[in-house]
Design a protein around this motif. Structure first.
Motif, PDB file in Angstrom:
ATOM      1  N   UNK A 270       0.809  -1.231   0.000  1.00  0.00           N
ATOM      2  CA  UNK A 270       0.000   0.000   0.000  1.00  0.00           C
ATOM      3  C   UNK A 270       0.838   1.275   0.000  1.00  0.00           C
ATOM      4  N   UNK A 271       1.962   1.279   0.731  1.00  0.00           N
ATOM      5  CA  UNK A 271       2.805   2.476   0.755  1.00  0.00           C
ATOM      6  C   UNK A 271       3.429   2.730  -0.622  1.00  0.00           C
ATOM      7  N   UNK A 272       3.803   1.669  -1.314  1.00  0.00           N
ATOM      8  CA  UNK A 272       4.294   1.826  -2.687  1.00  0.00           C
ATOM      9  C   UNK A 272       3.208   2.427  -3.576  1.00  0.00           C
ATOM     10  N   UNK A 273       1.997   1.884  -3.440  1.00  0.00           N
ATOM     11  CA  UNK A 273       0.900   2.338  -4.292  1.00  0.00           C
ATOM     12  C   UNK A 273       0.526   3.785  -4.032  1.00  0.00           C
ATOM     13  N   UNK A 348       9.158   4.852   1.587  1.00  0.00           N
ATOM     14  CA  UNK A 348       8.240   5.266   0.523  1.00  0.00           C
ATOM     15  C   UNK A 348       7.726   6.688   0.779  1.00  0.00           C
ATOM     16  N   UNK A 349       7.460   7.009   2.049  1.00  0.00           N
ATOM     17  CA  UNK A 349       6.986   8.342   2.406  1.00  0.00           C
ATOM     18  C   UNK A 349       8.073   9.386   2.164  1.00  0.00           C
ATOM     19  N   UNK A 350       9.275   9.127   2.673  1.00  0.00           N
ATOM     20  CA  UNK A 350      10.360  10.106   2.519  1.00  0.00           C
ATOM     21  C   UNK A 350      10.738  10.278   1.048  1.00  0.00           C
ATOM     22  N   UNK A 351      10.671   9.186   0.272  1.00  0.00           N
ATOM     23  CA  UNK A 351      10.961   9.294  -1.157  1.00  0.00           C
ATOM     24  C   UNK A 351       9.948  10.173  -1.869  1.00  0.00           C
TER      25      UNK A 351
END
Length: 410
Positions: A270-273, A348-351
């Motif tokens: 989900x974080x990737x998506x 994923x968030x920081x990216x």
């Protein structure tokens, strides 16, 4: 349908994107489980998975195109000056699709014979077509994210795996010689989804949208987001390969690979998506990106820690039941795998935050450091369980440090 009814506040799209991601995940599981059951432990299944892995490794890297389009279109929507300047979104996407298709086709002359044992020219041709089509899909979907057209975003997320499931079922039932039919059934849904989104999204102005930067700058940005996306694929979807290479073929390595694949997915996927969603969200308030990202990362890590305790209690029993006793992992291994997934989810968030602030070099550096460190630490001595957990904790943690340094410079 007018823009007034489609372009809604960014948070209103979250349930739609999460729901569509969940549906796509279930469809993907049905495909993998079904093909494994139908083909069994046969050369045909090995060839099918070789083609599947090769294509989705390409897809994982090309996903960087979607991230840059999401950022550029969202930024242009907030600035009339940017909206009327820079390279054409459609023209650039068509050129990039042609270039990627040619690169995959020509380079396939070198890697195709080694990857595919039969009919490798057809396999390479299909991957080249699929790669070019996925560039177009990423560009169109990035435009939809940037314009916050959430209903159409969900169509793109669900249509591709749904069409793939249908076509694979048709190939299995109706085609006598399945190998190339199955390969085509993996690729064709991307082309059909591009056509579907182009037809449904005629009012999204993709043909007249401009990206606010020159073709040279957009190319440089995309190269860096593609580099980050490739590192992401190595750390997530491609990591079982490295576990197999450095962990051997014994039962311990097989258990680690299975646990890695199963228990981390509910956090990481989900974080990737949501990366493109977060890019749009963070870009609306650049001055608060670091604080917003820090809060969200803390929530992801805290949630993973809570889930790790729950997983240690439930997952070993569930895995033992589902696999009929083939895998019986220790609870501590399951708990630690889930906890390390929180670090990858935070990455994923920081990216997404670095891309939202146009810190593309920081984005790719953070993911590259995380991937390289996570792979190299598998070379440490000791049991594969310990090496894997050390690698999956240290790599993403160092990647987070790199991303935070990029955010501080902003």
């Amino acid at each position: 349908m007018s823009d007034a009814t489609e372009i809604t506040p960014v948070r209103s799209g979250l349930p739609l994107v999460l729901g569509a991601t969940a549906v796509a995940g279930v469809l993907g599981f049905v495909i993998q489980f079904g093909m494994g059951r139908i083909l069994g432990k046969t050369p045909e299944y090995t060839e099918f998975m070789a083609f599947w892995s090769a294509f989705f490794l390409v897809v994982g890297a090309i996903a960087g195109v979607q991230q840059e389009y999401s950022r550029a279109v969202a930024e242009a929507q907030r600035s009339p000056l940017l909206a009327s300047s820079g390279v054409s979104a459609r023209g650039f996407a068509l050129s990039a699709a042609l270039v990627i298709a040619l690169i995959l086709g020509v380079s396939g002359l070198a890697w195709g014979p080694g990857v595919f044992s039969t009919d490798w020219p057809i396999a390479v041709l299909l991957i080249a077509i699929g790669g070019g089509a996925y560039v177009l899909f990423s560009a169109i979907n990035g435009n939809l994210y940037g314009r916050e057209r959430w209903s159409l975003v969900t169509v793109g997320i669900i249509a591709d795996p749904l069409l793939r499931l249908i076509l694979l079922a048709v190939a299995v039932v109706a085609v006598a010689s399945m190998e190339n039919a199955l390969r085509a059934a993996i690729i064709v849904p991307v082309v059909l989804t591009v056509l579907l989104l182009a037809a449904l999204g005629r009012d999204t102005e993709f043909g007249t949208t401009r990206l606010g930067s020159s073709a040279r700058q957009i190319t440089w940005n995309i190269l860096r987001t593609v580099g980050g996306a490739a590192s992401t694929a190595a750390l997530i979807s491609g990591y079982p390969l490295f576990l197999a290479v450095f962990g051997g073929s014994g039962a311990a390595a097989a258990t680690v690979i299975f646990v890695f694949t199963i228990v981390r997915a509910p956090i990481v996927i989900p974080m990737l998506a949501l990366q493109n969603f977060m890019i749009v969200h963070f870009g609306k308030a650049p001055e608060r990106v670091a604080a917003s990202a820090a809060r969200l990362m803390a929530a992801v890590i805290a949630g993973a820690l809570v889930l790790s305790g729950l997983a240690a209690w439930i997952a070993p029993w569930f895995i033992d039941w589902v696999t009929n006793g083939q895998y019986n992992p220790n609870p501590w291994l399951v708990a630690a795998m889930v906890a390390t997934a929180g670090l990858t989810g935070a990455l994923c968030v920081s990216g997404a935050a670095t891309v939202a602030l146009n810190r593309h070099s920081g984005f790719v550096a953070g993911w590259a450091v995380a991937a390289v460190v996570s792979i190299l630490l598998l070379l440490l001595p000791g049991p594969i369980e310990q090496r894997a957990l050390i690698a999956l904790a240290a790599g993403p943690a160092l990647g987070l440090v790199v991303h935070f340094l990029a955010l501080r410079r902003s």
